[in-house]
Design an enzyme around this catalytic site. Sequence first.
Site, PDB file in Angstrom:
ATOM      1  N   VAL A  63      -4.362 -13.960  -4.295  1.00 32.43           N
ATOM      2  CA  VAL A  63      -4.008 -13.466  -2.965  1.00 32.43           C
ATOM      3  C   VAL A  63      -3.031 -14.451  -2.325  1.00 32.43           C
ATOM      4  CG1 VAL A  63      -4.868 -12.958  -0.640  1.00 32.43           C
ATOM      5  CG2 VAL A  63      -6.204 -12.256  -2.639  1.00 32.43           C
ATOM      6  N   ALA A 108      -2.455 -19.491  -0.370  1.00 37.13           N
ATOM      7  CA  ALA A 108      -2.846 -18.514  -1.388  1.00 37.13           C
ATOM      8  C   ALA A 108      -4.162 -18.962  -2.012  1.00 37.13           C
ATOM      9  CB  ALA A 108      -1.774 -18.421  -2.469  1.00 37.13           C
ATOM     10  N   LYS A 109      -4.756 -18.124  -2.800  1.00 38.71           N
ATOM     11  CA  LYS A 109      -5.932 -18.521  -3.576  1.00 38.71           C
ATOM     12  C   LYS A 109      -6.098 -17.575  -4.734  1.00 38.71           C
ATOM     13  CE  LYS A 109      -9.265 -21.655  -3.155  1.00 38.71           C
ATOM     14  NZ  LYS A 109      -9.204 -22.911  -2.380  1.00 38.71           N
ATOM     15  N   GLY A 110      -6.706 -18.077  -5.805  1.00 35.89           N
ATOM     16  CA  GLY A 110      -7.005 -17.232  -6.955  1.00 35.89           C
ATOM     17  C   GLY A 110      -8.458 -17.383  -7.336  1.00 35.89           C
TER      18      GLY A 110
END
Length: 420
Positions: A63, A108-110
């Site tokens: 995201v 962001a992050k995953g």
Amino acid sequence: MANQSPAVNPFETAQRQIDIVADLLHLNGGVREVLKVPKRELTVNFPVRMDDGSFRVYTGYRVQYNMARGPTKGGIRYHPQVTLDEVRALAAWMTWKCAVVNIPYGGAKGGVICDPKHMSIGELERLTRRYASEIAPIIGPEVDIPAPDVYTDAQTMAWIMDTFSMQKGYSVPGVVTGKPISIGGSEGRGEATGRGCSYVVREAAKELGLKLKGASVAIQGFGNAGSVASKILADEQGAKIVAVSDSKGGITNPDGLNPHAVDEHKRKTGSVVGFPGSKPITNDEILTMKCDVLIPAALENQLSAKNADKVQAKIVAEAANGPTLPEADTILFQKGITVLPDILANAGGVTVSYFEWAQDLQGFFWTLDEVNQRLERVMVGSYADMRKQAKAHSVHNRTGAYLLAIQRVVDAIRIRGIYP
Ligand code: GLU
């Protein structure tokens, strides 16, 4: 974590935090809506060959929350309980975190839904390489730069860097941070989150007139952030580590635990539990035990309306992302407890990630002293900026930090204007 409540949706928490500050800043409908939703979300379902010859399909996310201030930045988490809403919240928090410490990134992050503790190294490598290929179209040094998070590490980053580079046909060190030094990682990145946290604890203690020498520190979570913070606070500030925990349980010793020896025990046995000379304590008990400094360094949703009034620490330093719910913030503030919010207290990691990326882009590397001095300057300066906001608006530190961060993001959105 024992106290984690699956009923609480972290993205709802993240959106409530935005509303509190949007109200204070009198932000109008359009800008407020932009702040409250992620810009880009990618869901990938992909097969991974397991050691027994079968294959399993895994689900992962990336995201990219907001890129008004620069390329997006944030870690990748491997955990069985990863959800899209959790990744959205973590991506939002990365946006504010980068803005609080004023590094030129969005957030962001995953995440990948998996149980890394029950996977072999070969399975983890194949999962990582395939996930990296799946998100490759939207990552890159100028676009979105992943890093380690819960249950990922420098090795994971090396696999991602290699996979991305193989597809390009040349080495791209700047695609991830938190890499091993041998392939363009930075000195000091491994301990940066814990080190940054120790600097802001020191600043807060100074302001409160609390002597860290001999002060008692309890740490929930003994991973990347918690174990390093405990060692630095003990070695450099003379603090006494009275309790630590991991996902299997906790240990306490009122006379102090040697965090280096605890780490060694965890490396050998897989947990801090059973450390010689310690007594068992639950994760929930750690949060409310008598201590000067409490460091939640595990997962979200640990301090809620249920337990916040029982917290006895003078300082709560959030090495974890999202450990405190908004109701608990109010209670802790009313009790006069100093909270050092996640977006400041654990920002040391992404700050040195930024240093790593800058070094990679220049192909020119810094010494450990240079890295740590710059990190200290960023953390001390950001602590002062946050306190200024909190005092000026008579709000708690989290809202102070959000005021600083959201104002910076809003300035970038406004000056850029809306395309087309
Ligand atoms: N996962 C870390 C965090 O939550 C580090 C992110 C990064 O270095 O990009 O801040």
